[in-house]
Enzyme design. Structure first.
Site, PDB file in Angstrom:
ATOM      1  N   THR A 118       0.812  -1.218   0.000  1.00  0.00           N
ATOM      2  CA  THR A 118       0.000   0.000   0.000  1.00  0.00           C
ATOM      3  C   THR A 118       0.851   1.275   0.000  1.00  0.00           C
ATOM      4  O   THR A 118       1.978   1.272   0.519  1.00  0.00           O
ATOM      5  CB  THR A 118      -0.899  -0.015   1.253  1.00  0.00           C
ATOM      6  OG1 THR A 118      -1.440   1.284   1.479  1.00  0.00           O
ATOM      7  CG2 THR A 118      -0.130  -0.395   2.522  1.00  0.00           C
ATOM      8  N   TYR A 142      -1.759  -0.508  11.079  1.00  0.00           N
ATOM      9  CA  TYR A 142      -1.965  -1.130   9.756  1.00  0.00           C
ATOM     10  C   TYR A 142      -0.757  -0.885   8.858  1.00  0.00           C
ATOM     11  O   TYR A 142      -0.132  -1.825   8.348  1.00  0.00           O
ATOM     12  CB  TYR A 142      -3.240  -0.583   9.093  1.00  0.00           C
ATOM     13  CG  TYR A 142      -3.311  -0.898   7.606  1.00  0.00           C
ATOM     14  CD1 TYR A 142      -3.414  -2.203   7.152  1.00  0.00           C
ATOM     15  CD2 TYR A 142      -3.247   0.126   6.646  1.00  0.00           C
ATOM     16  CE1 TYR A 142      -3.450  -2.501   5.785  1.00  0.00           C
ATOM     17  CE2 TYR A 142      -3.291  -0.159   5.282  1.00  0.00           C
ATOM     18  CZ  TYR A 142      -3.392  -1.469   4.853  1.00  0.00           C
ATOM     19  OH  TYR A 142      -3.424  -1.756   3.511  1.00  0.00           O
TER      20      TYR A 142
HETATM   21  P1  NAD Z   1     -10.019  -7.090   2.302  1.00  0.00           P
HETATM   22  O1  NAD Z   1     -10.015  -6.735   3.744  1.00  0.00           O
HETATM   23  O2  NAD Z   1     -11.242  -6.845   1.463  1.00  0.00           O
HETATM   24  O3  NAD Z   1      -9.660  -8.642   2.116  1.00  0.00           O
HETATM   25  C1  NAD Z   1      -8.645  -9.292   2.809  1.00  0.00           C
HETATM   26  C2  NAD Z   1      -8.779 -10.787   2.540  1.00  0.00           C
HETATM   27  O4  NAD Z   1      -7.711 -11.455   3.213  1.00  0.00           O
HETATM   28  C3  NAD Z   1     -10.083 -11.374   3.078  1.00  0.00           C
HETATM   29  O5  NAD Z   1     -10.609 -12.302   2.144  1.00  0.00           O
HETATM   30  C4  NAD Z   1      -9.653 -12.079   4.359  1.00  0.00           C
HETATM   31  O6  NAD Z   1     -10.491 -13.171   4.719  1.00  0.00           O
HETATM   32  C5  NAD Z   1      -8.254 -12.521   3.985  1.00  0.00           C
HETATM   33  N1  NAD Z   1      -7.373 -12.726   5.144  1.00  0.00           N
HETATM   34  C6  NAD Z   1      -7.178 -11.874   6.189  1.00  0.00           C
HETATM   35  N2  NAD Z   1      -6.296 -12.392   7.051  1.00  0.00           N
HETATM   36  C7  NAD Z   1      -5.924 -13.599   6.531  1.00  0.00           C
HETATM   37  C8  NAD Z   1      -5.015 -14.600   6.961  1.00  0.00           C
HETATM   38  N3  NAD Z   1      -4.333 -14.473   8.093  1.00  0.00           N
HETATM   39  N4  NAD Z   1      -4.860 -15.698   6.187  1.00  0.00           N
HETATM   40  C9  NAD Z   1      -5.571 -15.833   5.022  1.00  0.00           C
HETATM   41  N5  NAD Z   1      -6.438 -14.925   4.584  1.00  0.00           N
HETATM   42  C10 NAD Z   1      -6.609 -13.814   5.330  1.00  0.00           C
HETATM   43  O7  NAD Z   1      -8.756  -6.347   1.703  1.00  0.00           O
HETATM   44  P2  NAD Z   1      -8.485  -5.660   0.296  1.00  0.00           P
HETATM   45  O8  NAD Z   1      -8.953  -4.253   0.347  1.00  0.00           O
HETATM   46  O9  NAD Z   1      -8.935  -6.551  -0.804  1.00  0.00           O
HETATM   47  O10 NAD Z   1      -6.883  -5.596   0.316  1.00  0.00           O
HETATM   48  C11 NAD Z   1      -6.097  -6.640  -0.238  1.00  0.00           C
HETATM   49  C12 NAD Z   1      -4.631  -6.268  -0.150  1.00  0.00           C
HETATM   50  O11 NAD Z   1      -4.398  -5.039  -0.831  1.00  0.00           O
HETATM   51  C13 NAD Z   1      -4.147  -6.054   1.281  1.00  0.00           C
HETATM   52  O12 NAD Z   1      -2.865  -6.614   1.403  1.00  0.00           O
HETATM   53  C14 NAD Z   1      -4.103  -4.537   1.434  1.00  0.00           C
HETATM   54  O13 NAD Z   1      -3.124  -4.144   2.371  1.00  0.00           O
HETATM   55  C15 NAD Z   1      -3.721  -4.121   0.019  1.00  0.00           C
HETATM   56  N6  NAD Z   1      -4.176  -2.772  -0.373  1.00  0.00           N
HETATM   57  C16 NAD Z   1      -5.484  -2.400  -0.219  1.00  0.00           C
HETATM   58  C17 NAD Z   1      -5.884  -1.133  -0.624  1.00  0.00           C
HETATM   59  C18 NAD Z   1      -7.316  -0.677  -0.486  1.00  0.00           C
HETATM   60  O14 NAD Z   1      -7.601   0.507  -0.735  1.00  0.00           O
HETATM   61  N7  NAD Z   1      -8.267  -1.536  -0.149  1.00  0.00           N
HETATM   62  C19 NAD Z   1      -4.946  -0.250  -1.187  1.00  0.00           C
HETATM   63  C20 NAD Z   1      -3.614  -0.660  -1.330  1.00  0.00           C
HETATM   64  C21 NAD Z   1      -3.242  -1.932  -0.917  1.00  0.00           C
END
Ligand code: NAD
Ligand code: TYD
Length: 329
Positions: A118, A142
Site C-alpha cells: 500500500t 496497519y
Molecule cells: P479485504 O479486507 O477486502 O480482504 C482481505 C482478505 O484477506 C479477506 O478475504 C480475508 O479473509 C483474507 N485474510 C485476512 N487475514 C488472513 C489470513 N491471516 N490468512 C488468510 N487470509 C486472510 O482487503 P483488500 O482491500 O482486498 O486488500 C487486499 C490487499 O491489498 C491487502 O494486502 C491490502 O493491504 C492491500 N491494499 C489495499 C488497498 C485498499 O484501498 N483496499 C490499497 C492498497 C493496498
C-alpha cells in the site's frame, strides 16, 4: 499460469482472481481465512480451487501448495486502519507471521512471489508524490505492519534470492468492497438516509484507484516485474474526502444535511499520493477515471443488495456502533 492467491476472497483479491481466470486462462488456488472481510460469494461465478486456512499456518499453506503452483500472490491482510487502532494484534499475526510463512514456502519451492502492499507505507505527503525510492514512514499499526511485511520480502530477495516483487497501490474502490471503507460506507449510508460520518474537517486527500486497474497492475508486476523491485500503482485522480462524499450524495440522490463531522481518526494521514512512472514503463496504465469508476460503483451497490444486505444486518452493526457511537438506521 498456475497461481496461489492468498486473500482471494476479499475485495481486491477476488477482482484479481476473476481477471486472471477470465482474461488470462490461469488456474487459481485461493487460500483464505475468511475473516469478516473474506466472502466466498465474491468468487461464486469464478472457477477456482478454494482452501480455507490462514497464511500464518504452515500446514494450511502446504495444503494449498499441494495443488502445484508456479507463483504466489499475497493479498491476505487485515486492512482497515480504524480496526488496527482499536485492536492491532491480528494485524501483526497476519502481516508479519503470515508473510513470513509464505516467504519460507516460496523459498523452499523456488516460487515467484508478489506482495500486495500500500501507499500508506510511505506515510503522509503534503505536496508532490512518493516514488519507490521515498523513505518508509508508516503511521498506523496497519501501515506499520504492511511496511514490516514489505521489508521481510526484500530481505528474502537479498538473502535467499527469492524471486519476489512488491506492488504498492493507492486507495482502491469499486464493487465488493466491505462497507467499513470510506466509499462503500458512504454509498450505503446515503442510500439508507443514514448520517455520513466525515472524520475531522474532511479535507484529507486520497489518490483513488479503480479496483480493476489495481488488479491489472498486480498482474503486470507478476508477469513483468523484476525480482527485488517495488512498483507503485497510483490512481489517476486525487480528491478530498468531502469532495468524494459530495459526489456520492449527487449520485445517490441524498442530501448534504446527512454530512456529519465526527471526531478525527488518531494520527490521521493528511494526504497520500503515488508516482507510478515505473509500472507505466512496464506497459500498465490506469484506464478508469474517478468520475466514471464512482458512478459504476454506486450503480453496482444499488443493484447488488444481495451482496451487502447480510453484512448490514450482521456483526457489522455492532462494529458500526463501536466505531461511530451510534446505531445504523
Ligand atoms: P479485504 O479486507 O477486502 O480482504 C482481505 C482478505 O484477506 C479477506 O478475504 C480475508 O479473509 C483474507 N485474510 C485476512 N487475514 C488472513 C489470513 N491471516 N490468512 C488468510 N487470509 C486472510 O482487503 P483488500 O482491500 O482486498 O486488500 C487486499 C490487499 O491489498 C491487502 O494486502 C491490502 O493491504 C492491500 N491494499 C489495499 C488497498 C485498499 O484501498 N483496499 C490499497 C492498497 C493496498
Ligand atoms: P479508508 O477508506 O478507511 O482508507 P484509508 O484510511 O486506508 O485511506 O478512509 C479513507 C479516508 O476517509 C480517510 O482519510 C479516512 C476517511 N474516512 C472518513 O472520513 N469517515 C469514515 O467513516 C471512514 C471509514 C473514513
Amino acid at each position: 499460469m498456475r497461481l496461489l492467491v492468498c486473500g482471494g476472497a476479499g475485495f481486491i483479491g477476488s477482482n484479481f482472481v476473476r481477471q486472471r481466470v477470465g482474461e488470462h486462462g490461469d488456474e487459481v488456488v485461493v487460500l483464505d481465512k475468511l475473516t469478516y472481510a473474506g466472502r466466498p460469494e465474491n468468487l461464486r461465478d469464478v472457477e477456482h480451487v478454494f482452501v480455507h486456512g490462514a497464511i500464518e499456518d504452515p500446514a494450511a499453506v502446504a495444503d494449498a501448495l499441494e495443488h502445484g503452483v508456479e507463483a504466489v500472490v499475497n493479498f491476505a491482510a487485515e486492512t482497515h486502519v480504524d480496526r488496527s487502532i482499536s485492536g492491532p494484534e491480528a494485524f501483526l499475526r497476519t502481516q508479519m507471521d503470515g508473510t513470513y510463512v509464505l516467504l519460507e514456502a516460496a523459498r523452499e519451492r523456488g516460487l515467484r512471489y508478489v506482495q500486495v502492499s500500500t501507499d500508506e507505507v510511505y506515510g503522509s505527503i503534503e505536496e508532490g508524490s512518493f516514488t519507490e525510492a521515498s523513505p518508509l514512514n508508516p503511521s498506523s499499526p496497519y501501515s506499520a505492519t504492511k511496511t514490516g511485511a514489505d521489508l521481510l520480502v526484500t530481505s528474502y530477495v537479498h538473502t535467499y534470492a527469492v524471486n519476489a516483487s512488491i506492488c504498492r497501490g493507492s486507495n482502491a474502490y469499486g464493487p465488493r468492497q466491505y462497507p467499513e471503507k470510506l466509499i462503500p460506507l458512504m454509498i450505503l449510508n446515503a442510500l439508507h438516509g443514514d448520517p455520513l460520518p466525515v472524520y475531522g474537517d474532511g479535507l484529507q486527500v486520497r489518490n483513488w484507484l479503480y479496483v480493476e486497474d489495481f488488479a491489472r497492475g498486480i498482474g503486470h508486476v507478476l508477469q513483468h516485474g523484476q525480482a527485488g523491485a517495488v512498483y507503485n500503482v497510483g490512481g489517476p485522480d486525487e480528491a478530498t474526502n468531502l469532495d468524494v462524499v459530495r459526489r456520492i450524495i449527487a449520485l445517490t440522490g441524498a442530501t448534504e444535511d446527512l454530512i456529519e463531522h465526527v471526531t478525527d481518526r488518531p494520527g490521521h494521514d493528511r494526504r497520500y499520493s503515488l508516482a507510478s512512472d515505473k509500472i507505466r514503463a512496464l506497459g500498465w496504465q490506469a484506464q478508469v477515471r474517478f468520475d466514471q469508476g464512482l458512478e459504476h460503483t454506486v450503480a453496482w451497490y444499488r443493484e447488488n443488495t444481495w451482496w451487502w444486505e447480510p453484512i448490514r444486518s450482521g456483526e457489522y452493526r455492532a462494529y458500526y456502533e463501536r466505531q461511530y457511537g451510534r446505531a445504523l438506521g
